[in-house]
Design a protein around this motif. Structure first.
Motif, PDB file in Angstrom:
ATOM      1  N   TRP A   1      14.185  -8.165  -6.579  1.00  0.00           N
ATOM      2  CA  TRP A   1      14.483  -6.873  -5.953  1.00  0.00           C
ATOM      3  C   TRP A   1      15.077  -5.956  -7.018  1.00  0.00           C
ATOM      4  CZ3 TRP A   1      14.936  -5.873  -0.315  1.00  0.00           C
ATOM      5  CH2 TRP A   1      15.348  -4.560  -0.036  1.00  0.00           C
ATOM      6  N   ARG A   2      14.469  -4.765  -7.196  1.00  0.00           N
ATOM      7  CA  ARG A   2      14.969  -3.755  -8.123  1.00  0.00           C
ATOM      8  C   ARG A   2      15.192  -2.464  -7.340  1.00  0.00           C
ATOM      9  NH1 ARG A   2      10.871  -4.963 -13.236  1.00  0.00           N
ATOM     10  NH2 ARG A   2      10.393  -7.112 -12.621  1.00  0.00           N
ATOM     11  N   GLU A   3      16.399  -1.938  -7.408  1.00  0.00           N
ATOM     12  CA  GLU A   3      16.760  -0.732  -6.651  1.00  0.00           C
ATOM     13  C   GLU A   3      17.217   0.352  -7.634  1.00  0.00           C
ATOM     14  OE1 GLU A   3      16.982   1.174  -2.908  1.00  0.00           O
ATOM     15  OE2 GLU A   3      16.499  -0.939  -3.253  1.00  0.00           O
TER      16      GLU A   3
ATOM     17  N   VAL B   1      -1.644 -22.576  -8.240  1.00  0.00           N
ATOM     18  CA  VAL B   1      -2.205 -21.553  -7.370  1.00  0.00           C
ATOM     19  C   VAL B   1      -1.042 -20.855  -6.700  1.00  0.00           C
ATOM     20  CG1 VAL B   1      -4.394 -22.746  -6.993  1.00  0.00           C
ATOM     21  CG2 VAL B   1      -2.462 -23.193  -5.467  1.00  0.00           C
ATOM     22  N   GLY B   2      -1.216 -19.566  -6.402  1.00  0.00           N
ATOM     23  CA  GLY B   2      -0.084 -18.826  -5.858  1.00  0.00           C
ATOM     24  C   GLY B   2      -0.509 -17.650  -5.019  1.00  0.00           C
ATOM     25  N   THR B   3       0.430 -17.182  -4.236  1.00  0.00           N
ATOM     26  CA  THR B   3       0.251 -15.974  -3.447  1.00  0.00           C
ATOM     27  C   THR B   3       1.520 -15.142  -3.557  1.00  0.00           C
ATOM     28  OG1 THR B   3      -0.274 -15.100  -1.242  1.00  0.00           O
ATOM     29  CG2 THR B   3       1.118 -17.038  -1.326  1.00  0.00           C
ATOM     30  N   GLY B   4       1.378 -13.823  -3.471  1.00  0.00           N
ATOM     31  CA  GLY B   4       2.537 -12.964  -3.616  1.00  0.00           C
ATOM     32  C   GLY B   4       2.320 -11.622  -2.954  1.00  0.00           C
ATOM     33  N   ILE B   5       3.411 -10.899  -2.794  1.00  0.00           N
ATOM     34  CA  ILE B   5       3.381  -9.556  -2.242  1.00  0.00           C
ATOM     35  C   ILE B   5       4.262  -8.676  -3.113  1.00  0.00           C
ATOM     36  CG2 ILE B   5       5.260 -10.083  -0.616  1.00  0.00           C
ATOM     37  CD1 ILE B   5       3.959  -8.093   1.324  1.00  0.00           C
ATOM     38  N   LEU B   6       3.787  -7.464  -3.385  1.00  0.00           N
ATOM     39  CA  LEU B   6       4.518  -6.510  -4.220  1.00  0.00           C
ATOM     40  C   LEU B   6       4.618  -5.185  -3.477  1.00  0.00           C
ATOM     41  CD1 LEU B   6       5.769  -5.562  -6.932  1.00  0.00           C
ATOM     42  CD2 LEU B   6       3.452  -5.043  -7.701  1.00  0.00           C
ATOM     43  N   TYR B   7       5.836  -4.672  -3.348  1.00  0.00           N
ATOM     44  CA  TYR B   7       6.085  -3.371  -2.721  1.00  0.00           C
ATOM     45  C   TYR B   7       6.788  -2.485  -3.727  1.00  0.00           C
ATOM     46  CZ  TYR B   7       8.186   0.223   0.233  1.00  0.00           C
ATOM     47  OH  TYR B   7       8.568   1.423   0.772  1.00  0.00           O
ATOM     48  N   ASP B   8       6.323  -1.243  -3.880  1.00  0.00           N
ATOM     49  CA  ASP B   8       6.899  -0.334  -4.860  1.00  0.00           C
ATOM     50  C   ASP B   8       6.972   1.067  -4.272  1.00  0.00           C
ATOM     51  OD1 ASP B   8       7.713   1.104  -7.071  1.00  0.00           O
ATOM     52  OD2 ASP B   8       6.434   0.009  -8.460  1.00  0.00           O
ATOM     53  N   SER B   9       8.201   1.585  -4.114  1.00  0.00           N
ATOM     54  CA  SER B   9       8.402   2.960  -3.673  1.00  0.00           C
ATOM     55  C   SER B   9       9.215   3.753  -4.684  1.00  0.00           C
ATOM     56  CB  SER B   9       9.111   2.983  -2.307  1.00  0.00           C
ATOM     57  OG  SER B   9      10.433   2.472  -2.419  1.00  0.00           O
ATOM     58  N   ALA B  10       9.442   3.191  -5.880  1.00  0.00           N
ATOM     59  CA  ALA B  10      10.262   3.856  -6.889  1.00  0.00           C
ATOM     60  C   ALA B  10       9.558   5.112  -7.398  1.00  0.00           C
ATOM     61  CB  ALA B  10      10.543   2.907  -8.053  1.00  0.00           C
TER      62      ALA B  10
ATOM     63  N   ARG C   1       4.382   5.234  -1.649  1.00  0.00           N
ATOM     64  CA  ARG C   1       4.664   3.800  -1.781  1.00  0.00           C
ATOM     65  C   ARG C   1       3.377   3.038  -2.053  1.00  0.00           C
ATOM     66  NH1 ARG C   1       5.030   5.301   3.531  1.00  0.00           N
ATOM     67  NH2 ARG C   1       3.764   4.159   5.043  1.00  0.00           N
ATOM     68  N   TYR C   2       3.579   1.829  -2.566  1.00  0.00           N
ATOM     69  CA  TYR C   2       2.464   0.974  -2.969  1.00  0.00           C
ATOM     70  C   TYR C   2       2.756  -0.428  -2.456  1.00  0.00           C
ATOM     71  CZ  TYR C   2      -0.420  -1.770  -6.276  1.00  0.00           C
ATOM     72  OH  TYR C   2      -1.304  -2.643  -6.847  1.00  0.00           O
ATOM     73  N   LEU C   3       1.793  -1.019  -1.771  1.00  0.00           N
ATOM     74  CA  LEU C   3       1.927  -2.380  -1.265  1.00  0.00           C
ATOM     75  C   LEU C   3       0.661  -3.140  -1.632  1.00  0.00           C
ATOM     76  CD1 LEU C   3       3.488  -4.470   0.515  1.00  0.00           C
ATOM     77  CD2 LEU C   3       2.134  -3.617   2.443  1.00  0.00           C
ATOM     78  N   SER C   4       0.815  -4.364  -2.120  1.00  0.00           N
ATOM     79  CA  SER C   4      -0.357  -5.150  -2.491  1.00  0.00           C
ATOM     80  C   SER C   4      -0.107  -6.626  -2.220  1.00  0.00           C
ATOM     81  CB  SER C   4      -0.719  -4.938  -3.965  1.00  0.00           C
ATOM     82  OG  SER C   4       0.384  -5.251  -4.802  1.00  0.00           O
ATOM     83  N   LEU C   5      -1.173  -7.305  -1.812  1.00  0.00           N
ATOM     84  CA  LEU C   5      -1.186  -8.751  -1.640  1.00  0.00           C
ATOM     85  C   LEU C   5      -1.955  -9.371  -2.798  1.00  0.00           C
ATOM     86  CD1 LEU C   5      -1.995  -8.980   2.191  1.00  0.00           C
ATOM     87  CD2 LEU C   5       0.248  -9.012   1.087  1.00  0.00           C
ATOM     88  N   HIS C   6      -1.497 -10.543  -3.260  1.00  0.00           N
ATOM     89  CA  HIS C   6      -2.069 -11.158  -4.454  1.00  0.00           C
ATOM     90  C   HIS C   6      -2.328 -12.641  -4.205  1.00  0.00           C
ATOM     91  CE1 HIS C   6      -0.692  -7.687  -7.007  1.00  0.00           C
ATOM     92  NE2 HIS C   6       0.124  -7.584  -5.977  1.00  0.00           N
ATOM     93  N   PHE C   7      -3.460 -13.101  -4.733  1.00  0.00           N
ATOM     94  CA  PHE C   7      -3.826 -14.515  -4.678  1.00  0.00           C
ATOM     95  C   PHE C   7      -4.349 -14.883  -6.064  1.00  0.00           C
ATOM     96  CE2 PHE C   7      -4.513 -12.523  -0.587  1.00  0.00           C
ATOM     97  CZ  PHE C   7      -3.802 -13.339   0.281  1.00  0.00           C
TER      98      PHE C   7
ATOM     99  N   SER D   1      13.926   6.614 -10.661  1.00  0.00           N
ATOM    100  CA  SER D   1      15.216   7.139 -10.237  1.00  0.00           C
ATOM    101  C   SER D   1      15.438   7.139  -8.734  1.00  0.00           C
ATOM    102  CB  SER D   1      15.377   8.578 -10.756  1.00  0.00           C
ATOM    103  OG  SER D   1      14.324   9.405 -10.304  1.00  0.00           O
ATOM    104  N   ASN D   2      14.495   6.744  -7.947  1.00  0.00           N
ATOM    105  CA  ASN D   2      14.653   6.673  -6.498  1.00  0.00           C
ATOM    106  C   ASN D   2      13.748   5.585  -5.964  1.00  0.00           C
ATOM    107  OD1 ASN D   2      16.535   8.256  -5.076  1.00  0.00           O
ATOM    108  ND2 ASN D   2      15.421  10.131  -5.583  1.00  0.00           N
ATOM    109  N   GLY D   3      14.234   4.817  -5.006  1.00  0.00           N
ATOM    110  CA  GLY D   3      13.375   3.819  -4.372  1.00  0.00           C
ATOM    111  C   GLY D   3      13.600   2.425  -4.899  1.00  0.00           C
TER     112      GLY D   3
END
Length: 272
Positions: free
Chosen positions: A99-101, A52-61, A19-25, A71-73
């Motif tokens: 959200w993408r599943e 100006v913005g902040t965000g979070i991205l999570y990726d386990s695909a 998995r991949y997790l990142s914070l963004h500014f 195909s999974n995640g």
């Protein structure tokens, strides 16, 4: 019409094996103006979009070597943007949830589901639905075959709604919802290449059947009407210069509601 953009972004990644997790500014400014006009045409107003913005991205695909797509995640992003603290022609805040599943169905068959909601206050740059181009976090990654990326996370206001042209007034507003469902299935595994005139290889061809439904509105908690389209796509994964995977897709979409039409397109990049 000319567009110039300047963006600075800080990315804090937290990498794990699956998995991949990142914070963004970020801080960005985007300007548009007319550079050339046809005879008799009136110049459109120039615009300045700053935020100006902040965000979070999570990726386990998971994208396996023999997969036709992820195909999974899942891939999930949450973004908050503010136009009031910098010089801008727009005001207010914008919050976006994407959200993408992905579900592996066996033998390379994949069910892909996406839900996007955008919520703007005051007078932000509006959301627009229509067309078939990739959009949202990872649109460049969709072209190049990657998953985790920080590209195109912020200031996303244009989303594809296949079967409807871009620019419809009923698909433009400060709030937006979009749901997409795709069934992806293998067609042919080629795994052949050529060296002339440059190194290129074709890996596999797969098809997909899709349904898109979305809406935009300006006030209240939900839209009055949804616009739905459906269609078919043929996709090919191509390798260029040994290290650059390219996603090529050709499709047909039909819009069932007001403003919908029959649309045929050829593009680089996956829908999501």
């Amino acid at each position: 019409r000319r567009e110039d953009a300047l963006q600075a972004e800080v990315v804090l990644p937290f990498l794990r094996y699956r998995r991949y997790l990142s914070l963004h500014f970020t801080a960005l400014e985007q300007r548009e103006r007319d550079d050339y006009l046809a005879l008799g045409q009136t110049e459109a107003p120039a615009t300045r979009d700053g935020l100006v913005g902040t965000g979070i991205l999570y990726d386990s695909a998971r994208n396996y070597p023999l997969s036709v797509s992820r195909s999974n995640g899942r891939q999930v992003s949450m973004v908050a943007e503010d136009s009031d603290t910098v010089r801008s022609d727009y005001q207010g805040e914008v919050y976006t949830f994407d959200w993408r599943e992905f579900f592996a169905l066996g033998r390379e068959h994949v069910l892909a589901v996406r839900f996007v909601e955008g919520w703007g206050t005051d007078n932000p740059r509006p959301f627009e639905l229509g067309g078939s181009k990739p959009a949202g976090p990872g649109s460049l990654a969709a072209v190049l075959g990657n998953t985790a990326t920080f590209l195109d996370l912020f200031n996303q206001r244009e989303y594809g709604l296949r079967g409807y042209p871009r620019g419809l007034p009923q698909l433009r507003g400060r709030r937006m919802q979009l749901v997409s469902l795709e069934y992806r299935f293998p067609v042919m595994r080629i795994e052949r290449g050529a060296m002339v005139p440059f190194p290129i290889a074709a890996h596999e061809v797969f098809g997909s059947a899709f349904v898109d439904s979305g809406a935009t509105w300006d006030s209240g908690s939900s839209p009055d009407n949804y616009f739905t389209g459906a269609g078919l796509e043929a996709n090919a994964n191509i390798g260029l210069f040994y290290g650059y995977p390219i996603h090529l897709r050709a499709g047909y979409g039909h819009g069932f509601d007001a403003g919908g039409h029959d649309e045929v397109y050829l593009q680089l990049g996956a829908a999501f």
